[in-house]
Design a protein around this motif. Structure first.
Motif, PDB file in Angstrom:
ATOM      1  N   LEU A 253      -7.305 -85.999  32.945  1.00 51.22           N
ATOM      2  CA  LEU A 253      -8.251 -86.993  32.450  1.00 51.22           C
ATOM      3  C   LEU A 253      -9.540 -86.936  33.259  1.00 51.22           C
ATOM      4  O   LEU A 253      -9.519 -86.791  34.475  1.00 51.22           O
ATOM      5  N   SER A 254     -10.646 -87.070  32.560  1.00 51.75           N
ATOM      6  CA  SER A 254     -11.928 -87.175  33.250  1.00 51.75           C
ATOM      7  C   SER A 254     -12.119 -88.616  33.711  1.00 51.75           C
ATOM      8  O   SER A 254     -11.405 -89.526  33.282  1.00 51.75           O
ATOM      9  N   ILE A 255     -13.083 -88.828  34.581  1.00 50.06           N
ATOM     10  CA  ILE A 255     -13.385 -90.188  35.026  1.00 50.06           C
ATOM     11  C   ILE A 255     -13.774 -91.056  33.842  1.00 50.06           C
ATOM     12  O   ILE A 255     -13.369 -92.222  33.741  1.00 50.06           O
ATOM     13  N   GLN A 317      -6.796 -82.982  40.559  1.00 43.86           N
ATOM     14  CA  GLN A 317      -6.581 -83.705  39.302  1.00 43.86           C
ATOM     15  C   GLN A 317      -6.031 -85.105  39.579  1.00 43.86           C
ATOM     16  O   GLN A 317      -6.500 -86.101  39.006  1.00 43.86           O
ATOM     17  N   LEU A 318      -5.053 -85.186  40.465  1.00 41.31           N
ATOM     18  CA  LEU A 318      -4.466 -86.482  40.821  1.00 41.31           C
ATOM     19  C   LEU A 318      -5.461 -87.360  41.571  1.00 41.31           C
ATOM     20  O   LEU A 318      -5.549 -88.569  41.334  1.00 41.31           O
ATOM     21  N   LEU A 319      -6.207 -86.761  42.485  1.00 36.62           N
ATOM     22  CA  LEU A 319      -7.198 -87.521  43.247  1.00 36.62           C
ATOM     23  C   LEU A 319      -8.338 -87.989  42.356  1.00 36.62           C
ATOM     24  O   LEU A 319      -8.903 -89.072  42.561  1.00 36.62           O
ATOM     25  N   ASN A 320      -8.667 -87.196  41.360  1.00 34.21           N
ATOM     26  CA  ASN A 320      -9.727 -87.572  40.420  1.00 34.21           C
ATOM     27  C   ASN A 320      -9.354 -88.854  39.676  1.00 34.21           C
ATOM     28  O   ASN A 320     -10.204 -89.716  39.427  1.00 34.21           O
ATOM     29  N   PHE A 321      -8.068 -88.983  39.336  1.00 38.90           N
ATOM     30  CA  PHE A 321      -7.600 -90.206  38.665  1.00 38.90           C
ATOM     31  C   PHE A 321      -7.751 -91.395  39.609  1.00 38.90           C
ATOM     32  O   PHE A 321      -8.204 -92.475  39.206  1.00 38.90           O
TER      33      PHE A 321
END
Length: 658
Positions: A253-255, A317-321
């Motif tokens: 997922l994007s921000i 990816q996880l940190l972006n969430f």
């Protein structure tokens, strides 16, 4: 070297020394000297020829061996089956051939210096081509072993922090706070679910093929194909981690995608995130790093590079969430989930530092700390804004029946749920500016004396010192809530109902504190003070309701009130009492006291007021008043009083007589 060869070399040395001596004398060479010189030149030419012949023989042997080894390697190219499917022994024979080929290339490459004959150059080029073919084959074999021997990794459900436990919490929702039900607030109070055991490493690859993978990697790296080896390993292992995330519904997922989510969807995704991150960091990454260490052995830098390249993108990816969640609106219903994310991130920080301690992993370590900080800032800000949200919850209509208001329900269950994060929340609040005024006026309309009173209670409270910041803020929140409730009570036209409303809500607050971990936060003094407060509301209700009704049963000498009962005849007093009682009955059967114990207590006290006064008046005047004016007996009144505060309006018809 043979005996004759030694003797020949000694003769050459003697002859050379003789000639040097003759030349230094400055005289013309004698006939004997010329003969010695001729013999010396002849012997030297024989030595050079012999050495050239030896080197040619060695090159011939290398080329001959190259042909044999190359044929072994190229024979495998005809067979499309995978070598290691035939067994490790077969694979090791192939590696032996490749390692011998590499050794022969090194010998051939250094045998003749810069000047190589055409045949030698051709043999060297052919050998390099065969080696390249072998590396391509080993790359395929390496990938095949990694893919076919991959073992599944499943979540350990027992390690999950989120437990949707049954705390006996009501299901009411509070629309003004995002329609989040109180069930959403409860994450579970069992902190024992956190992992306290040592490191756990699981097999991500069948252990039986680890030695084969290590042997292939060693050969490829020794042959200068370390980059290709790392690329294959990274690609396969990253695919495995991506597949794990996909199977557990962790989307890429994007921000912007996260910021567009409604709360229900975001809540679900956060729960999945927490469950997956714990297992990935505590088990998967540790196991992945162990696997790379086993494959690449003492080549630490290569193993670390492979590990970081494998896990970096999924971790980002996880940190972006997590970053996206921290950037979202500061809504109260999100706080507990954000605290959960922050607490998990803090708990796992030592493991992240250990996993990515070296230079290749520094970017992951840095990003992780940044996201953790943002989640902490988001949690703290959301909590601090919660008080303002309570203060701004304005009602235009009174809540039906004077029952516990949804705001009270939400706030108290909210505070209860926050006790699961006492250490984390207290730590975050300690970082907040202590000089900031914690009694921010909620609005000009909110009654501030309550808040001032609560601050005074806090100063003398017996709450535990280890949660000072949290205690201070909780006191402030409940004082704002009480001030808001007092404003809401003014919406009731009936004074008695105002007292029932405040009685219900203050009793609810006190019960929630006494029956939960909140009692350790608020302390005994707060509990005693609020017990006194709701008891005072009960007394004020009794006076406002029953004094006017019972004024009809007082003697003329008494100070009549309310309904102009002074100087009335006994039958008129019975009639006035009947009418007043029926009005109370009709109204207050529709009021609600949901707590059974409190409801019975209020009914019992009302009965004590009414029955005693009615019995005294009835006993004095029953013989002087016609029976048709005495509508109720004491038993009738006692039964009717049991209908009060059930939330179901009832009325009495004029012919009532039991």
């Amino acid at each position: 070297m043979g005996e004759f060869e030694v003797e020949g070399e000694e003769k050459l040395i003697v002859a050379a020394k003789y000639l040097v001596k003759e030349l230094r004398s400055g005289k013309s060479l004698t006939k004997n000297a010329k003969k010695v010189l001729g013999n010396l030149l002849l012997e030297l030419s024989r030595v050079v020829i012999a050495e050239d012949r030896d080197e040619e023989n060695e090159i011939g042997e290398i080329e001959q061996r190259l042909n044999v080894v190359s044929e072994k390697i190229m024979t495998r190219e005809v067979d499309e089956s995978m070598i290691w499917d035939l067994g490790s022994d077969e694979g090791n024979l192939y590696l032996d051939a490749v390692n011998e080929l590499r050794g022969l290339i090194d010998r051939l490459d250094g045998s003749s210096g810069l000047g190589k004959a055409g045949s030698e150059e051709l043999s060297l080029r052919k050998a390099h081509d065969v080696l390249q073919t072998a590396m391509a084959r080993l790359e395929d074999e390496f990938k095949h072993l990694l893919v076919e021997n991959r073992l599944p990794f499943e979540l350990e459900h027992s390690s999950f922090r989120s437990v949707e436990a049954d705390h006996g919490v009501e299901e009411e929702a509070m629309a003004s706070f995002g329609a989040a039900s109180t069930e959403d607030l409860i994450l579970g109070s069992n902190n024992d679910s956190r992992r306290n055991s040592g490191e756990i490493v699981v097999d991500l690859i069948n252990p039986d093929v680890i030695s084969d993978l290590k042997n292939i990697a060693t050969t490829m790296i020794a042959s200068g194909y370390d980059r290709e080896c790392i690329q294959v390993c990274t690609m396969v292992r990253k695919d495995a981690l991506d597949e794990f995330l996909y199977n557990h519904e962790v989307e890429k997922l994007s921000i912007e995608d996260v910021l567009r989510m409604d709360w229900a969807t975001l809540n679900t995704n956060i729960k999945k995130w927490v469950r997956v991150v714990r297992n990935i960091v505590q088990i998967y990454l540790l196991s992945e790093k162990s696997l790379d260490n086993q494959i690449f052995g003492d080549l630490n830098e290569i193993g670390l590079t492979c590990f970081v390249d494998t896990v970096k993108a999924p971790m980002m990816q996880l940190l972006n969430f997590g970053e996206a969640v921290s950037l979202g609106p500061r809504q109260p219903e999100k706080l507990l989930r954000i605290l959960e994310m922050y607490e998990l991130a803090s708990e796992l920080l030592p493991e992240i530092d250990a996993l990515f301690s070296d230079h290749p992993g520094s970017s992951v370590r840095t990003e992780y700390r940044e996201v953790m900080k943002r989640l902490g800032d988001c949690a703290r800000t959301t909590f601090l804004e919660f008080k303002s949200a309570i203060a701004s919850d304005v009602s235009s209509h009174p809540f039906p029946g004077g029952a516990v208001h949804p705001l009270t329900n939400y706030v108290m269950n909210y505070l209860m749920a926050l006790t699961d994060f006492s250490h984390t929340l207290d730590s975050l609040l300690m970082e907040h500016d202590d000089a900031e005024d914690l009694t921010i006026p909620p609005s000009p309309d909110i009654i501030n004396p309550v808040m001032v009173e609560e601050e005074s209670t806090y100063e003398n409270s017996s709450s535990p010192e280890k949660f000072l910041a949290m205690t201070r803020h909780f006191y402030s929140i409940t004082s704002v809530l009480e001030a808001n409730l007092q404003e809401k009570s003014k919406l009731y036209k009936d004074i008695s109902l105002r007292h029932i409303f405040l009685l219900n809500n203050i009793h609810y607050m006190t019960r929630k504190v006494l029956k939960s971990e909140l009692r350790h936060i608020f302390g005994d003094k707060w509990n005693r003070k609020h017990t006194w407060k709701f008891q005072q509301q009960s007394i004020e209700y009794e006076r406002a309701t029953w004094l006017p009704v019972l004024s009809f049963l007082k003697d003329d000498s008494g100070s009549g009130s309310g309904h102009g009962s002074k100087n009335l005849r006994p039958r008129e007093r019975f009639q006035g009492f009947n009418t007043a009682f029926e009005e109370v009955y009709k109204a207050q059967t529709g009021w609600l006291i949901s707590d059974e114990g409190l409801r019975e207590d209020v009914r019992t006290k009302a009965s004590m007021w009414v029955i005693q006064a009615y019995w005294t008046f009835y006993s004095r005047h029953k013989n002087n008043v016609s029976e048709r004016y005495i509508k109720y007996t004491t038993d009738d009144l006692e039964r009717l009083l049991l209908d009060l505060f059930a939330g179901s309006p009832k009325s009495l018809n004029n012919s009532y007589r039991r």
